[in-house]
Design an enzyme around this catalytic site. Structure first.
Site, PDB file in Angstrom:
ATOM      1  N   THR A 196      -1.994  -2.475   3.185  1.00 36.73           N
ATOM      2  CA  THR A 196      -3.250  -2.734   2.478  1.00 36.73           C
ATOM      3  C   THR A 196      -4.173  -3.590   3.340  1.00 36.73           C
ATOM      4  O   THR A 196      -5.358  -3.263   3.524  1.00 36.73           O
ATOM      5  CB  THR A 196      -2.972  -3.440   1.131  1.00 36.73           C
ATOM      6  OG1 THR A 196      -2.201  -2.546   0.319  1.00 36.73           O
ATOM      7  CG2 THR A 196      -4.247  -3.818   0.408  1.00 36.73           C
TER       8      THR A 196
ATOM      9  N   ASN B 116       0.912   9.967   0.434  1.00 36.60           N
ATOM     10  CA  ASN B 116       1.975   9.240  -0.257  1.00 36.60           C
ATOM     11  C   ASN B 116       2.363   9.827  -1.610  1.00 36.60           C
ATOM     12  O   ASN B 116       3.364   9.430  -2.181  1.00 36.60           O
ATOM     13  CB  ASN B 116       1.566   7.768  -0.437  1.00 36.60           C
ATOM     14  CG  ASN B 116       0.238   7.615  -1.127  1.00 36.60           C
ATOM     15  OD1 ASN B 116      -0.745   8.246  -0.751  1.00 36.60           O
ATOM     16  ND2 ASN B 116       0.179   6.783  -2.141  1.00 36.60           N
TER      17      ASN B 116
ATOM     18  N   SER C 203       3.608  -0.235   7.918  1.00 37.72           N
ATOM     19  CA  SER C 203       4.073  -1.218   6.942  1.00 37.72           C
ATOM     20  C   SER C 203       5.607  -1.288   6.947  1.00 37.72           C
ATOM     21  O   SER C 203       6.280  -0.265   7.068  1.00 37.72           O
ATOM     22  CB  SER C 203       3.569  -0.797   5.559  1.00 37.72           C
ATOM     23  OG  SER C 203       4.029  -1.673   4.571  1.00 37.72           O
TER      24      SER C 203
ATOM     25  N   CYS D 139       1.004   2.456  -7.034  1.00 38.38           N
ATOM     26  CA  CYS D 139      -0.246   1.694  -7.007  1.00 38.38           C
ATOM     27  C   CYS D 139      -1.157   2.005  -8.176  1.00 38.38           C
ATOM     28  O   CYS D 139      -2.053   1.248  -8.474  1.00 38.38           O
ATOM     29  CB  CYS D 139      -0.983   1.946  -5.711  1.00 38.38           C
ATOM     30  SG  CYS D 139       0.039   1.529  -4.319  1.00 38.38           S
TER      31      CYS D 139
HETATM   32  N1  PMP Z   1      -1.107   3.373   2.408  1.00 36.75           N
HETATM   33  C1  PMP Z   1      -0.210   4.243   1.938  1.00 36.75           C
HETATM   34  C2  PMP Z   1      -0.314   5.682   2.332  1.00 36.75           C
HETATM   35  C3  PMP Z   1       0.822   3.811   1.093  1.00 36.75           C
HETATM   36  O1  PMP Z   1       1.711   4.680   0.628  1.00 36.75           O
HETATM   37  C4  PMP Z   1       0.898   2.433   0.750  1.00 36.75           C
HETATM   38  C5  PMP Z   1       2.005   1.925  -0.164  1.00 36.75           C
HETATM   39  N2  PMP Z   1       1.923   2.450  -1.467  1.00 36.75           N
HETATM   40  C6  PMP Z   1      -0.065   1.564   1.261  1.00 36.75           C
HETATM   41  C7  PMP Z   1      -1.049   2.067   2.089  1.00 36.75           C
HETATM   42  C8  PMP Z   1      -0.034   0.095   0.938  1.00 36.75           C
HETATM   43  O2  PMP Z   1       1.043  -0.503   1.605  1.00 36.75           O
HETATM   44  P1  PMP Z   1       1.425  -2.037   1.468  1.00 36.75           P
HETATM   45  O3  PMP Z   1       2.283  -2.138   0.263  1.00 36.75           O
HETATM   46  O4  PMP Z   1       2.195  -2.343   2.738  1.00 36.75           O
HETATM   47  O5  PMP Z   1       0.186  -2.829   1.367  1.00 36.75           O
END
Ligand code: PMP
Length: 384
Positions: free
Chosen positions: A77, A157, A206, A331
């Protein structure tokens, strides 16, 4: 409903993964041995700084990147925000046009919306085709003379579709003024062969998607690119991300990446077998399920919709049976608006409101997939 099995079956690995004990071991040892602040000038601090910088060199060599540098931060993020806003605000005098896609993660989409609303940028949102793919031709045809940034995810995702990142990054070599950012956090360690990112300007990764610790990640950027920092403070990470350097997490992240890349092809082929079993079942029962993940898909993510029962009810019923799957992505899974990702590949409201995402991992087994299948059979028969 009686418990079908008392062992937890975890199929929500796109959301987060269980920490690998080797990663945790590296982390806890480092907390004990290398706790000194890398910005301190005493001997212990300098030892931490040396190790911290070494993790960056090792990370870059694992991805075979020679023109890049690493900025550690709190995860994808933050990396997406820094990449997108950092470029747009730094290069705003070069042009006001930005390109992304409509099925990006919210940490990308919301950053673009903020740039549109608050800073007057114009954003083109590309739609994927029915397979969930954004072609290089589509990207090229959206380019304008004032385009300064293109941001696309490597693997979606929710539906697992794979974008032709190498092809797009090679094409963009013709446009040296355009900066190319890729959110690769669902791709790293999860493809048949890792993507060559050498022509990608900014790369988001990540830790917790690959059995690392939640709350850590990196933005890998070409050295020649400048960014407007979003954090003001002590000037760490070349002024791009202030805040005390986190050496234990950097070491743990490197370990997680090594593990993920080392067994990537073997893991992929294994997970593909699991995915094939599930997909074959869903295809046979096409009156009950619609498959949303199509051919060009990463087998780690299988998305389908329930046609005769409410998707969220099935997710809950599976959870009651100790099987964890998700409805959309974690999310936004509680908002119940339906999946904008599944809509983006042309599915109607009913299909996109009843999605189930099964996200697999190499620690899952065929037996677990079979338990999922038999439990789905039972649930679909039982829920009124
Ligand atoms: N980008 C994608 C494609 C994701 O799948 C995710 C996690 N859901 C994120 C960004 C955010 O990742 P983080 O939890 O490390 O902030």
């Amino acid at each position: 409903m009686k418990m079908a099995n008392n062992k937890l079956i975890y199929f929500d690995n796109a959301s987060t993964t269980r920490v690998n004990p080797r990663v945790l071991d590296v982390y806890t040892k480092a907390c004990d041995e290398y706790f000194a602040n890398p910005s301190s000038i005493h001997k212990e601090g300098q030892r931490s700084l040396y190790l911290f910088n070494r993790t960056k060199e090792d990370l870059l060599s694992l991805f075979k990147l020679k023109e890049h540098e690493v900025i550690y931060l709190s995860g994808a993020t933050e990396a997406n925000n820094l990449a997108i806003k950092g470029v747009a605000l730094r290069y705003k005098n070069r042009g006001k046009h930005l390109i992304t896609s409509i099925y990006e993660h919210p940490s990308v989409l919301e950053a673009f919306k903020q740039l549109e609303k608050e800073f007057g940028f114009e954003v083109t949102y590309l739609s994927p085709d029915s397979q969930g793919v954004i072609s290089s031709q589509k990207v090229e045809s959206a380019i304008r003379s004032d385009t300064i940034l293109i941001s696309l995810m490597a693997v979606n995702n929710e539906i697992g579709s794979i974008n032709p990142i190498e092809e797009i990054s090679n094409l963009l070599e013709k446009y040296p003024k355009i900066i190319f950012h890729v959110d690769a956090c669902q791709a790293i360690g999860k493809l048949e062969k890792e993507i060559n990112y050498s022509n990608v300007d900014l790369l988001t990764i990540s830790a917790h998607k690959i059995h690392g610790l939640v709350g850590f990640g990196a933005l890998i950027k070409k050295k020649k690119i400048d960014l407007l920092p979003l954090n003001s403070g002590g000037g760490q990470e070349n002024g791009l991300r202030s805040g005390t350097e986190d050496l234990p997490n950097a070491l743990a992240f490197l370990e997680a990446i090594k593990i993920a890349l080392n067994d990537e092809t073997r893991n992929y082929l294994y997970v593909k077998e699991l995915a094939n079993r599930l997909v074959a079942y869903l295809k046979v029962h096409s009156a009950l399920f619609e498959l949303n993940s199509t051919e060009n898909v990463n087998p780690y993510i299988i998305n389908f919709s329930t046609l005769t029962k409410k998707g969220s009810v099935v997710v809950e019923a599976l959870s009651n049976e100790n099987i964890m799957v998700s409805s959309t992505s974690a999310c936004h899974s509680s908002k119940e608006k339906g999946s904008y990702v599944v809509k983006s590949i042309g599915k109607d409201d009913k299909i996109s409101s009843n999605t189930i995402r099964v996200s697999l991992d190499y620690s899952n087994t065929l037996e677990e997939v079979d338990i999922l299948i038999s439990t789905l059979n039972k649930i679909i028969g039982e829920i009124r």
